[in-house]
Design an enzyme around this catalytic site. Structure first.
Site, PDB file in Angstrom:
ATOM      1  CD  GLU A 194      -3.002  -2.456   7.394  1.00 41.18           C
ATOM      2  OE1 GLU A 194      -1.938  -2.701   6.819  1.00 41.18           O
ATOM      3  OE2 GLU A 194      -3.629  -1.389   7.252  1.00 41.18           O
ATOM      4  CB  SER A 239       5.754  -2.053  11.866  1.00 38.09           C
ATOM      5  OG  SER A 239       5.415  -0.707  12.173  1.00 38.09           O
ATOM      6  CE  LYS A 246      -0.039   3.115   4.835  1.00 41.67           C
ATOM      7  NZ  LYS A 246       0.120   3.168   6.281  1.00 41.67           N
ATOM      8  CG  ASN A 299      -1.714   1.229   1.423  1.00 45.12           C
ATOM      9  OD1 ASN A 299      -1.772   2.073   0.523  1.00 45.12           O
ATOM     10  ND2 ASN A 299      -2.346   1.372   2.578  1.00 45.12           N
ATOM     11  CG  HIS A 303      -5.609   1.811   5.437  1.00 51.83           C
ATOM     12  ND1 HIS A 303      -5.159   2.716   6.380  1.00 51.83           N
ATOM     13  CD2 HIS A 303      -4.588   0.955   5.226  1.00 51.83           C
ATOM     14  CE1 HIS A 303      -3.918   2.395   6.713  1.00 51.83           C
ATOM     15  NE2 HIS A 303      -3.539   1.336   6.027  1.00 51.83           N
ATOM     16  CD  GLU A 336      -2.662   5.339   6.973  1.00 53.97           C
ATOM     17  OE1 GLU A 336      -2.663   5.398   5.732  1.00 53.97           O
ATOM     18  OE2 GLU A 336      -1.725   4.822   7.628  1.00 53.97           O
ATOM     19  N   GLY A 387       3.199   2.140  10.782  1.00 51.31           N
ATOM     20  CA  GLY A 387       4.208   3.197  10.653  1.00 51.31           C
ATOM     21  C   GLY A 387       4.969   3.499  11.929  1.00 51.31           C
TER      22      GLY A 387
HETATM   23  P1  13P Z   1       3.436   0.289   7.533  1.00 53.89           P
HETATM   24  O1  13P Z   1       3.885  -0.993   6.881  1.00 53.89           O
HETATM   25  O2  13P Z   1       4.145   1.496   7.015  1.00 53.89           O
HETATM   26  O3  13P Z   1       3.407   0.176   9.020  1.00 53.89           O
HETATM   27  O4  13P Z   1       1.898   0.498   7.065  1.00 53.89           O
HETATM   28  C1  13P Z   1       1.007  -0.536   7.177  1.00 53.89           C
HETATM   29  C2  13P Z   1      -0.231  -0.164   6.450  1.00 53.89           C
HETATM   30  O5  13P Z   1      -0.977   0.692   6.885  1.00 53.89           O
HETATM   31  C3  13P Z   1      -0.509  -0.847   5.178  1.00 53.89           C
HETATM   32  O6  13P Z   1      -1.818  -0.627   4.758  1.00 53.89           O
END
Ligand code: 13P
Length: 257
Positions: free
Chosen positions: A174, A219, A19, A17, A104, A106, A180
């Protein structure tokens, strides 16, 4: 699934992803990944890159002839209409996507998406012929309060469509506090959550639920991928930061090589 029936063989999925990252120059990461995958003798998982919508067509072209599928990161529930700035599942499909991430954390946090919104988006994905990757996960506060399984159970109940099958739907767990941050749950904790998700999926969808892929995200890095991917009921990864560079992403995929 009937008692005593053998669990189905599931082909894992390692999904990136991106983002809100990536410009046209990022195509070299996809060609670099394609080169690495071509050199590997046997890649035991499916591979997906979900770039910003602006790059879907370009990366689809770049990934031609490789194992890499391309996906979107979100879609609107409607097929078309007066929704400035939004993109429909049909548009993603038309641009070359085979998958779309929905719900997601976010988007749940930044755009106030509810389980009902996410479910409508998953329905849109199915309508357009896309595989929906439906994300669930608890916040740190919910985890500290011991509510992880309750929160995830609620999100699954509200976000998955009744018609979901193993072919049309992927679940991604997740934990919000692991995204992150460089922090991950222990393998034991991941095992507990994934087992609970599997139980829920089997309870609701029977054999389809037994065959549905459940990804872990948060992560994931080359250094922890093998351990996390070996956890029972972990059928791949949803990777953010470490999917941006071909070398790192390939390092994660290597858990299946
Ligand atoms: P990270 O791998 O940067 O922690 O992000 C995970 C994520 O949100 C994937 O959708």
């Amino acid at each position: 699934m009937a008692a005593g029936k053998k669990a189905p063989r599931i082909t894992a999925l390692v999904a990136g992803n991106w983002k809100m990252n990536g410009l046209k120059a990022s195509r070299k990461e996809v060609s670099g990944l394609a080169r690495r995958l071509a050199k590997a003798e046997r890649v035991g998982c499916d591979v997906l890159v979900c770039p910003p919508a602006t790059l879907i067509s370009l990366l689809k072209e770049e990934a031609k002839g490789s194992k890499i599928a391309i996906g979107g990161q979100d879609c609107h529930a409607n097929a078309s209409g007066a929704h400035t700035g939004d993109i429909s599942a049909e548009m993603l499909k038309d641009a070359g996507a085979g998958f779309v991430i929905v719900g997601h954390s976010e988007r749940r946090a930044d755009h106030g998406e509810t389980d009902a919104t996410v479910r409508a988006k998953a329905e849109a994905a199915h309508r357009a012929g896309l595989v929906a990757i439906v994300c669930v996960g608890e916040t740190e506060q919910q985890r500290d309060a011991g509510e992880t399984l309750k929160v995830i159970g609620g999100q699954l109940a509200g976000s998955l469509t009744d018609a979901a099958t193993a072919k049309t739907t992927v679940v991604a767990y997740e934990p919000v506090w692991a995204i992150g941050t460089g922090r991950t749950p222990t393998a034991d904790d991941v095992a507990k959550v994934h087992a609970a998700i599997r139980e829920t999926l089997v309870g609701r969808f029977g054999e389809e639920g037994a065959a549905m892929r459940i990804l872990y995200g948060g992560s994931v890095k080359p250094s922890n991928a093998a351990e996390l991917m070996a956890v029972p009921n972990v059928n791949g990864a949803l990777v953010g930061g470490a999917s941006l560079k071909a070398e790192d992403f390939f390092g994660i995929i290597s858990a299946y090589i």
